[in-house]
Write a protein that holds these residues in place. Structure first.
Motif, PDB file in Angstrom:
ATOM      1  N   GLN A 115       2.196   6.788  -6.823  1.00 55.92           N
ATOM      2  CA  GLN A 115       1.226   7.811  -7.239  1.00 55.92           C
ATOM      3  C   GLN A 115       1.792   9.211  -7.001  1.00 55.92           C
ATOM      4  O   GLN A 115       1.599  10.109  -7.816  1.00 55.92           O
ATOM      5  CB  GLN A 115      -0.089   7.632  -6.480  1.00 55.92           C
ATOM      6  N   GLU A 116       2.501   9.392  -5.885  1.00 56.73           N
ATOM      7  CA  GLU A 116       3.081  10.704  -5.600  1.00 56.73           C
ATOM      8  C   GLU A 116       4.153  11.057  -6.621  1.00 56.73           C
ATOM      9  O   GLU A 116       4.233  12.205  -7.077  1.00 56.73           O
ATOM     10  CB  GLU A 116       3.674  10.728  -4.185  1.00 56.73           C
ATOM     11  N   GLY A 127       0.822  -1.208   0.000  1.00 58.75           N
ATOM     12  CA  GLY A 127       0.000   0.000   0.000  1.00 58.75           C
ATOM     13  C   GLY A 127       0.856   1.257   0.000  1.00 58.75           C
ATOM     14  O   GLY A 127       0.571   2.221  -0.724  1.00 58.75           O
ATOM     15  N   GLN A 128       1.911   1.254   0.806  1.00 62.39           N
ATOM     16  CA  GLN A 128       2.819   2.404   0.836  1.00 62.39           C
ATOM     17  C   GLN A 128       3.507   2.574  -0.514  1.00 62.39           C
ATOM     18  O   GLN A 128       3.693   3.701  -0.991  1.00 62.39           O
ATOM     19  CB  GLN A 128       3.867   2.218   1.931  1.00 62.39           C
ATOM     20  N   THR A 177       2.365   1.747  -3.441  1.00 55.54           N
ATOM     21  CA  THR A 177       1.386   2.310  -4.374  1.00 55.54           C
ATOM     22  C   THR A 177       1.236   3.810  -4.157  1.00 55.54           C
ATOM     23  O   THR A 177       1.220   4.599  -5.110  1.00 55.54           O
ATOM     24  CB  THR A 177       0.023   1.606  -4.206  1.00 55.54           C
ATOM     25  N   THR A 178       1.155   4.230  -2.894  1.00 56.48           N
ATOM     26  CA  THR A 178       1.022   5.653  -2.570  1.00 56.48           C
ATOM     27  C   THR A 178       2.227   6.440  -3.074  1.00 56.48           C
ATOM     28  O   THR A 178       2.080   7.519  -3.674  1.00 56.48           O
ATOM     29  CB  THR A 178       0.857   5.837  -1.053  1.00 56.48           C
ATOM     30  N   LEU A 179       3.420   5.909  -2.845  1.00 56.59           N
ATOM     31  CA  LEU A 179       4.635   6.598  -3.290  1.00 56.59           C
ATOM     32  C   LEU A 179       4.718   6.659  -4.811  1.00 56.59           C
ATOM     33  O   LEU A 179       5.125   7.679  -5.373  1.00 56.59           O
ATOM     34  CB  LEU A 179       5.876   5.915  -2.712  1.00 56.59           C
TER      35      LEU A 179
END
Length: 107
Positions: free
Chosen positions: A61-62, A54-55, A57-59
């Motif tokens: 996207q950022e 999950g982290q 994926t977030t990174l």
């Protein structure tokens, strides 16, 4: 083991002494506890991997968002004044953040 050695148990070829039976029960309990501990550890490991995914994926996207913003800034700067581009400070800051995110992804 077989035979009548070890005291008690009846003396037949297939009999197990009470001492051997207790040893087997103790070993069985130990193995059950180890299996429970291994199952708990595996559950924790799977949860950590899911959290890291999950982290990640977030990174990702950022990074994509920052790259898009950088492109938009460059396009806007070129449209406003074709002789100018993104200032070196802004470009360096954006590049530094992108590298930082990529480094975090690698960890």
């Amino acid at each position: 083991s077989s035979g009548t050695s070890g005291g008690g148990g009846g003396g037949g070829e297939g009999s197990i002494s009470s001492m051997e039976m207790e040893t087997l029960r103790t070993e069985n309990a130990r193995l059950r506890q180890e299996a429970l501990s291994a199952d708990e550890w595996m559950t924790m490991a799977v949860q950590r991997m899911n959290d890291m995914a999950g982290q990640n994926t977030t990174l990702q996207q950022e990074i994509t968002t920052l790259q898009q913003q950088q492109q938009q800034q460059q396009q806007h700067s070129a449209a406003v004044d074709p002789t100018t581009t993104t200032t070196p400070d802004k470009a360096a800051a954006s590049q530094e953040r992108e590298e930082q995110l990529e480094h975090e992804l690698a960890d």
